[in-house]
Every structure is written in C-alpha cells, then in structure tokens.
Design an enzyme around this catalytic site. Sequence first.
Site, mmCIF file in Angstrom:
data_model
loop_
_atom_site.group_PDB
_atom_site.id
_atom_site.type_symbol
_atom_site.label_atom_id
_atom_site.label_comp_id
_atom_site.label_asym_id
_atom_site.label_seq_id
_atom_site.Cartn_x
_atom_site.Cartn_y
_atom_site.Cartn_z
ATOM 1 N N GLU A 159 0.786 -1.234 0.000
ATOM 2 C CA GLU A 159 0.000 0.000 0.000
ATOM 3 C C GLU A 159 0.827 1.297 0.000
ATOM 4 O OE1 GLU A 159 -2.705 -0.477 3.303
ATOM 5 O OE2 GLU A 159 -3.665 -2.226 2.415
ATOM 6 N N GLU A 264 -5.801 -11.051 -1.342
ATOM 7 C CA GLU A 264 -6.608 -10.938 -0.114
ATOM 8 C C GLU A 264 -8.073 -10.896 -0.510
ATOM 9 O OE1 GLU A 264 -5.283 -7.697 2.410
ATOM 10 O OE2 GLU A 264 -3.193 -8.013 1.854
HETATM 11 C C1 GLA Z 1 -4.770 -4.950 4.431
HETATM 12 C C2 GLA Z 1 -3.559 -5.779 4.803
HETATM 13 C C3 GLA Z 1 -3.954 -7.092 5.403
HETATM 14 C C4 GLA Z 1 -5.049 -6.969 6.422
HETATM 15 C C5 GLA Z 1 -6.211 -6.218 5.821
HETATM 16 C C6 GLA Z 1 -7.275 -6.091 6.855
HETATM 17 O O1 GLA Z 1 -5.371 -5.390 3.301
HETATM 18 O O2 GLA Z 1 -2.717 -6.013 3.718
HETATM 19 O O3 GLA Z 1 -2.846 -7.661 6.017
HETATM 20 O O4 GLA Z 1 -4.582 -6.289 7.544
HETATM 21 O O5 GLA Z 1 -5.756 -4.944 5.434
HETATM 22 O O6 GLA Z 1 -7.470 -7.237 7.596
#
Ligand code: GLA
Length: 374
Positions: A159, A264
């Site tokens: 990020e 994710e």
């Molecule tokens: C971001 C992070 C993850 C997790 C999510 C929320 O996407 O990369 O590791 O913390 O936020 O759970």
Amino acid sequence: MRKAIFQLSILVIVAFLIASCSGAEEATLKSALKDKFLIGVAVNPFQTSGEDTASAKIIVQHFNSIVAENCMKSGPIHPEKDVFDFENADRFVEFGEENDMFIIGHTLIWHSQAPRWLFVDDEGNDVSREELIERMKNHISTVVGRYKGRVDGWDVVNEAIEDDGSWRKNKFYEIIGEDYVRLAFEFAHDADPGAELYYNDYNMVKEGKREAVVKLIKTLQEQGITVDGIGIQGHYYMDYPKIEDLEKSIIDFAALGCSVMMTELDVSALPNPWEATAEVSFGADYEAKLNPYPDGLPEDVAAAFNERYFDFFRLFLKHSDKVSRVTMWGVSDAWSWRNNWPIRGRTDYPLLFDRDFQPKPVVNMVIEAAKEKQ
Ligand code: GLA
C-alpha cells in the site's frame, strides 16, 4: 453361479468405493485448480497451532498456499528495536512445510500495524533518513533471513500508492522518500535471493492507482529490481469492482512481465453505501439497516452472492496464464475481519466457507468450471 454373482457384487462395491473416494479427493479447490493457479488462504495462530481444528481441516484439504494474516507484520514480529517475536511466524512456516504449501510472508514494509519505535528516536522525534534505512534493512534482513529458502514469496511493500495515483504520505515516504520501495526490494533480495518478491495494494482497479503502480514497477525495473509479482488485494463488494476493471488491471500488470495474484480476496454481501475502499483506517457507524442479515442470507441474496463470486473466479480462470495465485483472506465467515470493518459488529458472509465451516455453492461451481477448462 451364486459365487460369481457374489464376486461380481464385491467387485462393483469396491469399484464404487474407489471411484467415490477418488472423487472426494478430486472435489477440492486445490486439486481442481492445480494446473491453473495456486489457491491460498490467510491463516492465524489458532489454525496453525491446532486449536481451530475445523478451519485447519479446510485449509489442508482445499488450499496449497498460505499467507500469515498478522503474525509477520512488523508490529507483532518486531515489537521493540532489539526484540523480535518469531513464535507464531515460526509455527506458521512449519505448518506450511508440514503440508507442502507455497508459503507467503506478509508483509515487510507497511505503514499500518508497524511498531511505534520504528520511526522515532528516544525523544520521540522522527529518526534521520539514514537511521530509518538502517532500521528497515535490519528488519528485512533479520525476518527474511530467518526464513531463507523456506518462505517462497514475500509481500515486500504494502500500500504505497493512494487511489488517485499519488504516493501515500506514510513515514517511510516522509523520511526516506520514494526510494524506500527500491531499498526494501534490494534488502529483501539480498536476504534471500531465491524468494519471490511482490508489491501488494488494494483498489488496484482504480485508474489512478493502476497507472501509478504500472509506473512504479517500470521505474523499479529500470533500476534493476526484479518484481516477481503484483498483488491485487481484493477486498470487494457485491457492486464493486466491475469485472472489466479488474480484468484491465490483470492485463496491464501481466504486461509488465510480473505474475499477477489476487492476494486478499473477500467479498462482502452487505450494503456498501460509502465509496468502496479497503483503507484500514476507514470506519463508519453502526446502523441496523447496514446489518440486514444477522440470521443468514435470504435465498435470493445468497444466489446473487454465489454468482458474484463465480464471476470473479471465471475471470481468474480466463486469465490463468497471468494469474499465478488466488488467496482468500480467511477460511470461514465466522472469523472474517469484514464482520468488523468498516463497521464493527455486523454479520457478513465474505468467504467461501460459511459459519458452520461448510463450503458455499460457489466452491463447487469453481471446481466444476476448472475441470471443464482442463
Ligand atoms: C490490508 C492488509 C492485510 C489486512 C487487511 C485487513 O489489506 O494487507 O494484512 O490487515 O488490510 O485485515
């Protein structure tokens, strides 16, 4: 004659048992998808330690890759300048090895869940550029070095870019400048030249961010850095993103010569009245109308949810030459972070296995679709 019929019946029963057993073995996500892409899942210490046996069983049965949900983030693994806590991370890696999985370390450099000491001196002032680089180097080489040859891939930077394509003004950026990304990749590569290294971010379907990430990776490549993969986080909704937008990102990122991964994935089934984001600091107030299904999804909503998930997987299968891994952000709805984000205390349904650890219909839809594409 009777004996022959008896023998034949035994043969039929044995054949049936063999067929149904091998059928059962085949009917898993990992076996159906084995020639397509890795299918992964984020795991927590309850699962790797054996306390949460229901989840652990699903992880081993359906998934061939794992990522550490929290225990490798810099806060938990490096709580004080001279203190590392490897207990949960060690167990995570052992669990992956015991089950012959592709192991992902997450995440080396991220502004969130970072320890407070990292950016400040004893007086609480920002450390110098040189000092932060040194601390970053020490963090990365210690963590990556410990699992050298055992962790297959690392989310090196998480990020770094805002939705509009500008740099996120985090402490790494403020103190070191844009170069912190290159340095992080260099330190990780030096610590384990055999590990794959990734850039990971959310909202990768937004044009500004997509273009800025393409530019960032090109710049890194020009500087001689190998970025093996780009992680598209995928904290999604019923109405966001559009499949075409996600497809464009997969195509554009693959064109850089990188593998593309959904890192994710979870899809909220709940109303989403704010602008879609996955910014962890974002929060909204609880209202009952925003938590409409506390006792289960109505049939029509469940059907739409399954179709929505299937649309995503159809896209990943279509681009399985570019997508190297799809990782779910959790096993069952019971423990998903989406129950508490962006609103605390809702009942959400974002994963592939329900609260009773049963597969949702989409699991079988994906398995069948993967088989058809063999
Ligand atoms: C971001 C992070 C993850 C997790 C999510 C929320 O996407 O990369 O590791 O913390 O936020 O759970």
